[in-house]
Design a protein around this motif. Sequence first.
Motif, PDB file in Angstrom:
ATOM      1  N   ILE A 149      -4.874  -5.605  -7.807  1.00  0.00           N
ATOM      2  CA  ILE A 149      -5.410  -6.556  -6.837  1.00  0.00           C
ATOM      3  C   ILE A 149      -6.051  -5.841  -5.651  1.00  0.00           C
ATOM      4  O   ILE A 149      -7.119  -6.242  -5.172  1.00  0.00           O
ATOM      5  CB  ILE A 149      -4.302  -7.517  -6.358  1.00  0.00           C
ATOM      6  CG1 ILE A 149      -3.969  -8.517  -7.481  1.00  0.00           C
ATOM      7  CG2 ILE A 149      -4.719  -8.261  -5.092  1.00  0.00           C
ATOM      8  CD1 ILE A 149      -2.780  -9.401  -7.189  1.00  0.00           C
ATOM      9  N   SER A 150      -5.433  -4.768  -5.202  1.00  0.00           N
ATOM     10  CA  SER A 150      -5.974  -4.043  -4.055  1.00  0.00           C
ATOM     11  C   SER A 150      -7.327  -3.404  -4.357  1.00  0.00           C
ATOM     12  O   SER A 150      -8.077  -3.043  -3.444  1.00  0.00           O
ATOM     13  CB  SER A 150      -4.984  -2.974  -3.588  1.00  0.00           C
ATOM     14  OG  SER A 150      -4.881  -1.925  -4.529  1.00  0.00           O
ATOM     15  N   CYS A 151      -7.641  -3.270  -5.653  1.00  0.00           N
ATOM     16  CA  CYS A 151      -8.919  -2.665  -6.076  1.00  0.00           C
ATOM     17  C   CYS A 151      -9.910  -3.695  -6.599  1.00  0.00           C
ATOM     18  O   CYS A 151     -10.957  -3.330  -7.142  1.00  0.00           O
ATOM     19  CB  CYS A 151      -8.669  -1.639  -7.180  1.00  0.00           C
ATOM     20  SG  CYS A 151      -7.653  -0.239  -6.692  1.00  0.00           S
ATOM     21  N   THR A 152      -9.621  -4.971  -6.442  1.00  0.00           N
ATOM     22  CA  THR A 152     -10.445  -6.027  -7.046  1.00  0.00           C
ATOM     23  C   THR A 152     -11.921  -5.887  -6.700  1.00  0.00           C
ATOM     24  O   THR A 152     -12.789  -5.909  -7.579  1.00  0.00           O
ATOM     25  CB  THR A 152      -9.950  -7.420  -6.609  1.00  0.00           C
ATOM     26  OG1 THR A 152      -8.604  -7.595  -7.065  1.00  0.00           O
ATOM     27  CG2 THR A 152     -10.823  -8.511  -7.221  1.00  0.00           C
ATOM     28  N   TYR A 203      -3.357 -12.967  -1.843  1.00  0.00           N
ATOM     29  CA  TYR A 203      -3.991 -11.806  -1.206  1.00  0.00           C
ATOM     30  C   TYR A 203      -5.232 -12.226  -0.426  1.00  0.00           C
ATOM     31  O   TYR A 203      -5.536 -11.675   0.636  1.00  0.00           O
ATOM     32  CB  TYR A 203      -4.354 -10.786  -2.285  1.00  0.00           C
ATOM     33  CG  TYR A 203      -4.914  -9.479  -1.785  1.00  0.00           C
ATOM     34  CD1 TYR A 203      -4.075  -8.460  -1.338  1.00  0.00           C
ATOM     35  CD2 TYR A 203      -6.291  -9.247  -1.793  1.00  0.00           C
ATOM     36  CE1 TYR A 203      -4.592  -7.248  -0.901  1.00  0.00           C
ATOM     37  CE2 TYR A 203      -6.820  -8.034  -1.361  1.00  0.00           C
ATOM     38  CZ  TYR A 203      -5.963  -7.040  -0.917  1.00  0.00           C
ATOM     39  OH  TYR A 203      -6.477  -5.843  -0.485  1.00  0.00           O
ATOM     40  N   TYR A 204      -5.945 -13.234  -0.952  1.00  0.00           N
ATOM     41  CA  TYR A 204      -7.158 -13.723  -0.295  1.00  0.00           C
ATOM     42  C   TYR A 204      -6.903 -15.018   0.491  1.00  0.00           C
ATOM     43  O   TYR A 204      -7.845 -15.721   0.856  1.00  0.00           O
ATOM     44  CB  TYR A 204      -8.260 -13.942  -1.331  1.00  0.00           C
ATOM     45  CG  TYR A 204      -8.881 -12.643  -1.801  1.00  0.00           C
ATOM     46  CD1 TYR A 204      -9.929 -12.054  -1.093  1.00  0.00           C
ATOM     47  CD2 TYR A 204      -8.412 -11.988  -2.937  1.00  0.00           C
ATOM     48  CE1 TYR A 204     -10.499 -10.855  -1.498  1.00  0.00           C
ATOM     49  CE2 TYR A 204      -8.968 -10.784  -3.358  1.00  0.00           C
ATOM     50  CZ  TYR A 204     -10.005 -10.224  -2.631  1.00  0.00           C
ATOM     51  OH  TYR A 204     -10.554  -9.031  -3.032  1.00  0.00           O
ATOM     52  N   LYS A 258      -0.091  -5.423  -7.970  1.00  0.00           N
ATOM     53  CA  LYS A 258      -0.582  -5.245  -6.598  1.00  0.00           C
ATOM     54  C   LYS A 258      -1.605  -4.120  -6.516  1.00  0.00           C
ATOM     55  O   LYS A 258      -2.561  -4.192  -5.734  1.00  0.00           O
ATOM     56  CB  LYS A 258       0.597  -4.985  -5.663  1.00  0.00           C
ATOM     57  CG  LYS A 258       1.435  -6.228  -5.409  1.00  0.00           C
ATOM     58  CD  LYS A 258       2.681  -5.934  -4.576  1.00  0.00           C
ATOM     59  CE  LYS A 258       3.516  -7.194  -4.388  1.00  0.00           C
ATOM     60  NZ  LYS A 258       4.763  -6.924  -3.647  1.00  0.00           N
ATOM     61  N   LYS A 259      -1.431  -3.084  -7.325  1.00  0.00           N
ATOM     62  CA  LYS A 259      -2.416  -1.997  -7.345  1.00  0.00           C
ATOM     63  C   LYS A 259      -3.765  -2.489  -7.850  1.00  0.00           C
ATOM     64  O   LYS A 259      -4.813  -2.140  -7.296  1.00  0.00           O
ATOM     65  CB  LYS A 259      -1.910  -0.846  -8.226  1.00  0.00           C
ATOM     66  CG  LYS A 259      -0.875   0.022  -7.556  1.00  0.00           C
ATOM     67  CD  LYS A 259      -0.606   1.271  -8.362  1.00  0.00           C
ATOM     68  CE  LYS A 259       0.315   2.205  -7.591  1.00  0.00           C
ATOM     69  NZ  LYS A 259       0.542   3.474  -8.306  1.00  0.00           N
TER      70      LYS A 259
END
Length: 198
Positions: free
Chosen positions: A171-174, A35-36, A168-169
């Motif tokens: 991770i999107s809020c990390t 993701y990064y 994924k949810k």
Amino acid sequence: MNKIKLIVGLANPGVKYAKTRHNIGSLYIRLLANYYNKKLKQESKFFGFTTFININNINIYLLIPTTFVNLSGKSVLAMMNYYNINADEILIVHDDLDLPTGIAKIKFGGSNAGHNGLKNIQSNLNNNSNYYRLRIGIGHPGDKNKVINYVLEKPTIFEQKLINDVIKKVISCTDILFFYDKYKELNYSHIFKATNYE
């Protein structure tokens, strides 16, 4: 919530275990690194694969130990000592039998619930359990005698979709969960659900 400086995904090493329920922690780390746009690299001094991401000018180290799950503490402690990281600045990501598949929950401290990886980490931290945990549900086989085989098996196709979705949810809020003070009220009570969770 303290700012996290180390995120560890628990797993057993090798192709045999790569896609099993017990390796959900490593799946999380791999997806987070992707993701990064980061690549994990094996580091012998940390007994694992590692990289880092940067959020708000803070380096957050990612780690997948190459030890077996029940020996994860050696790897975690090596990275903590090297980067001078405290226990309450760590997030351990692991599979959880007590949560249904498709559910993830953040927790701080508390019981290890019999998870051998957490037991070993706490032992290496002088029985300190004051770290964060991301519990990713894998459900329970319904019989404690089936647990060992169950965690070392691959999830069904539908279960894997739920697992991928809930990861994924999270991770999107990390950046929101760990790095913005106004979201402290979420703390370890926040629960994530996969889109198709029933």
